[in-house]
Scaffold this active site. Structure first.
Site, PDB file in Angstrom:
ATOM      1  N   GLU A 183      25.763  48.602  37.120  1.00 45.65           N
ATOM      2  CA  GLU A 183      25.803  48.973  38.535  1.00 45.65           C
ATOM      3  C   GLU A 183      25.117  50.324  38.726  1.00 45.65           C
ATOM      4  O   GLU A 183      25.498  51.305  38.092  1.00 45.65           O
ATOM      5  CB  GLU A 183      27.245  49.065  39.040  1.00 45.65           C
ATOM      6  N   ARG A 187      23.242  56.611  45.333  1.00 41.43           N
ATOM      7  CA  ARG A 187      23.530  58.012  45.648  1.00 41.43           C
ATOM      8  C   ARG A 187      22.321  58.910  45.440  1.00 41.43           C
ATOM      9  O   ARG A 187      22.388  60.117  45.690  1.00 41.43           O
ATOM     10  CB  ARG A 187      24.681  58.521  44.769  1.00 41.43           C
ATOM     11  N   LYS A 239      36.852  44.916  44.124  1.00 42.89           N
ATOM     12  CA  LYS A 239      36.863  46.185  43.412  1.00 42.89           C
ATOM     13  C   LYS A 239      38.144  46.922  43.796  1.00 42.89           C
ATOM     14  O   LYS A 239      38.450  47.051  44.979  1.00 42.89           O
ATOM     15  CB  LYS A 239      35.630  46.997  43.810  1.00 42.89           C
TER      16      LYS A 239
END
Length: 209
Positions: free
Chosen positions: A42, A46, A130
């Site tokens: 993943e 950002r 998640k």
């Protein structure tokens, strides 16, 4: 509605959560993780380099299932899909985000931190979620409590996961994998210490029961 996330997460065990500052680090980093046995990755959105990194890995390492994290809206979904992401991950879930996800084939792993959030997502067809931020939201005791009334839901806990507590999560029946960054820390990536990342990845693989 969740799609084929069930085909991706069960093989993961541990999903490296990566922050990539420089696109040229993407391939050697992914190769080091893959050599260590981690094939589901993943990359968080950002940094400006994130989508470029996803494109490079998707193009040159097709054996890697590459996902994007920190998905907050439909635009993030679109850009991730165009970059070649196999799946997308959000820290939480809004109605707008879930509606946008219905328009894309790429599967979404939405975030939840409370029983009510888990229930709402389950009503929308999201059996895989998640659990974030895992440690701050109650850790393994919380997940054990959720397992009773919501036995069909499976989680990928992320947030505060480390080599010291990952195994305790992975032994839970409602945990399909965990997400963590310790095997590919920012410091190791800056140092381009691919050998150490591979070593830590092998250790992470061994945590899965």
């Amino acid at each position: 509605m969740q799609k084929n996330i069930a085909d991706i997460l069960p093989v993961a065990g541990v999903v490296p959560v990566l922050v990539i500052e420089h696109p040229e680090d993407a391939l050697p980093l992914a190769a080091a993780l893959l050599e260590g046995g981690l094939s589901v990755l993943e990359i968080t959105l950002r940094t400006e380099a994130a989508l470029d990194a996803v494109e490079r890995i998707a193009k040159h390492l097709p054996e890697v299932q590459i996902g994007t994290g920190t998905i907050l809206n439909g635009d993030d979904l679109r850009r991730s899909t165009e970059a070649g992401a196999s799946f997308v991950v959000s820290p939480g879930a809004t109605e707008r985000l879930l509606a946008a996800a219905d328009d894309y084939d790429v599967p979404l792993l939405p975030g939840a931190a409370s029983v009510s959030e888990v229930m709402r997502l389950f009503e929308r067809g999201y059996r895989y979620q998640k659990f974030f931020p895992a440690q701050a939201a109650g850790g393994t005791p919380m997940l054990k409590s959720i397992a009773g009334p919501l036995a069909e839901v499976r989680f990928c806990p992320t947030g505060g996961i480390s080599p010291d507590n990952a195994a305790s999560y992975l032994t839970l029946g409602n945990v399909i994998c965990v997400g963590g960054s310790w095997m590919a820390s920012s410091a190791l990536v800056r140092e381009k210490n691919w050998a150490e990342i591979t070593r830590l990845s092998r250790q992470a693989v061994a945590l899965k029961p």
